[in-house]
Enzyme design. Sequence first.
Site, PDB file in Angstrom:
ATOM      1  N   ASP A  35       0.835  -1.197   0.000  1.00  0.00           N
ATOM      2  CA  ASP A  35       0.000   0.000   0.000  1.00  0.00           C
ATOM      3  C   ASP A  35       0.869   1.247   0.000  1.00  0.00           C
ATOM      4  O   ASP A  35       2.095   1.165   0.053  1.00  0.00           O
ATOM      5  CB  ASP A  35      -0.985  -0.022   1.165  1.00  0.00           C
ATOM      6  CG  ASP A  35      -0.293  -0.082   2.511  1.00  0.00           C
ATOM      7  OD1 ASP A  35       0.940   0.096   2.557  1.00  0.00           O
ATOM      8  OD2 ASP A  35      -0.979  -0.313   3.523  1.00  0.00           O
ATOM      9  N   ASP A  73      -8.508  -7.043   1.107  1.00  0.00           N
ATOM     10  CA  ASP A  73      -7.553  -7.272   2.191  1.00  0.00           C
ATOM     11  C   ASP A  73      -8.177  -6.758   3.468  1.00  0.00           C
ATOM     12  O   ASP A  73      -9.024  -5.861   3.448  1.00  0.00           O
ATOM     13  CB  ASP A  73      -6.231  -6.548   1.938  1.00  0.00           C
ATOM     14  CG  ASP A  73      -6.320  -5.080   2.335  1.00  0.00           C
ATOM     15  OD1 ASP A  73      -5.938  -4.736   3.466  1.00  0.00           O
ATOM     16  OD2 ASP A  73      -6.814  -4.270   1.515  1.00  0.00           O
ATOM     17  N   CYS A  90     -14.677 -27.503   7.875  1.00  0.00           N
ATOM     18  CA  CYS A  90     -13.389 -26.875   7.549  1.00  0.00           C
ATOM     19  C   CYS A  90     -12.290 -27.918   7.353  1.00  0.00           C
ATOM     20  O   CYS A  90     -12.142 -28.850   8.150  1.00  0.00           O
ATOM     21  CB  CYS A  90     -12.994 -25.906   8.658  1.00  0.00           C
ATOM     22  SG  CYS A  90     -11.457 -25.022   8.335  1.00  0.00           S
ATOM     23  N   CYS A 141      -8.987 -27.053   7.251  1.00  0.00           N
ATOM     24  CA  CYS A 141      -7.702 -26.428   7.568  1.00  0.00           C
ATOM     25  C   CYS A 141      -6.865 -27.311   8.489  1.00  0.00           C
ATOM     26  O   CYS A 141      -7.359 -28.251   9.119  1.00  0.00           O
ATOM     27  CB  CYS A 141      -7.917 -25.051   8.198  1.00  0.00           C
ATOM     28  SG  CYS A 141      -8.324 -25.072   9.964  1.00  0.00           S
ATOM     29  N   CYS A 181      -8.319 -27.485  12.125  1.00  0.00           N
ATOM     30  CA  CYS A 181      -9.527 -28.295  12.307  1.00  0.00           C
ATOM     31  C   CYS A 181      -9.272 -29.778  12.060  1.00  0.00           C
ATOM     32  O   CYS A 181      -9.947 -30.635  12.643  1.00  0.00           O
ATOM     33  CB  CYS A 181     -10.636 -27.794  11.386  1.00  0.00           C
ATOM     34  SG  CYS A 181     -11.378 -26.234  11.938  1.00  0.00           S
ATOM     35  N   HIS A 222      -6.587 -21.063  10.966  1.00  0.00           N
ATOM     36  CA  HIS A 222      -8.007 -21.381  10.755  1.00  0.00           C
ATOM     37  C   HIS A 222      -8.757 -20.210  10.124  1.00  0.00           C
ATOM     38  O   HIS A 222      -9.462 -20.381   9.120  1.00  0.00           O
ATOM     39  CB  HIS A 222      -8.693 -21.764  12.061  1.00  0.00           C
ATOM     40  CG  HIS A 222     -10.183 -21.825  11.911  1.00  0.00           C
ATOM     41  ND1 HIS A 222     -10.824 -22.895  11.312  1.00  0.00           N
ATOM     42  CD2 HIS A 222     -11.154 -20.915  12.198  1.00  0.00           C
ATOM     43  CE1 HIS A 222     -12.123 -22.661  11.260  1.00  0.00           C
ATOM     44  NE2 HIS A 222     -12.344 -21.462  11.794  1.00  0.00           N
TER      45      HIS A 222
END
Length: 372
Positions: free
Chosen positions: A90, A270, A308, A310, A313, A339
């Site tokens: 940015d 974002d 999930c 991930c 999880c 997660h």
Amino acid sequence: MEFKVEATSGKARACTIKTAHSTIQTPVFMPVGTAASVKSLDSLDLTKLLDTKIILANTYHLYLRPGDEVIKEFGGLHKFANYPNSFLTDSGGFQAFSLSDISRADENGIEFKSHIDGSRHYFTPQKVLDIQYNLNSDIMMILDDLVALPATKERLELSVKRTTKWARESIEYHKMMQSKGIGANQNIFAIIQGGTDKKYRQISAQELTAMDFDGFAIGGLSVGEENEVMYETVEWTERFMPKDKPRYLMGVGTPEDLVECIDRGVDMFDCVMPTRNARNGTLFTSFGRLNIKSSRYKREKGPIDERCGCHTCQNYSKGYIHHLFKAREITYYRLASIHNLHYYLNLMKEAREAIINDRYKEFKEQFYRRRG
């Protein structure tokens, strides 16, 4: 940069962006790595566990520490952080806004005091690009004049005029530097301002899109206005943005914000929310938010989210994550951040699949239905 719209479903778009370092499929959520580091995660977490193709780093913070010249000595952000995929940096405009008590904008740039040591600095459109050339980011945001909301029409008009002036200076400078072989593989995005005023949003969008930028962002939202007002502003602004270039909504937001704004034609997002909320004990799930601090999870043997896939999880229970939070174990921050980011990134993948199959309306309905 190569950009292609692969499919649409209503206004929602599935696109492909190719930079010098990665191929990015949209809609895309970019994890925020302010100091070239997504808090509590390393580059292997980002690439192996989360499969991110692009992350965001902060020009203002990296300029102050360790210094863009230092990062240049390491070969740019990719080598410095050992992250092989794309970086978006940015401009520092938001930091000038958020640190307004120690900054002051004028017609030529923004003067500010370092929040680290109080030293004085001055960002101009050219200086901001020079910093980002040293960082060697794939997408560079230009300097803009961001204002808090609500704002007077006079302040919005001044913001739009400054942003257009700085954009013109930025694109001219960038073209000149590229002709010298500097920033040849770097892309430059302009930032549309105008608050929630339709007149000024239209003026800003039309003035900026008349210039040859690689992409365009909608800035100056999620700074205090109501959600519906933000959605209306995004929908209004989108109609003045090119169809053949990426559209980026800066600093937004909740899963609901992403789903709503994809529906209005946004490609890129974002926000610090998934990692910041993770550190504070709030976890995102298919069924809404979960407060892992609650004692109700002390003996829960199931994962955070049954749907999930991930790393967290698949390997740990809610009871264990609850314990780590209560014990203030550093491992908690990593597992919770993995997660939450996986949830956001997977939400983008599901949205893309729905767009490709022209079923975004059904996807959106199902998203809200799961939340009750």
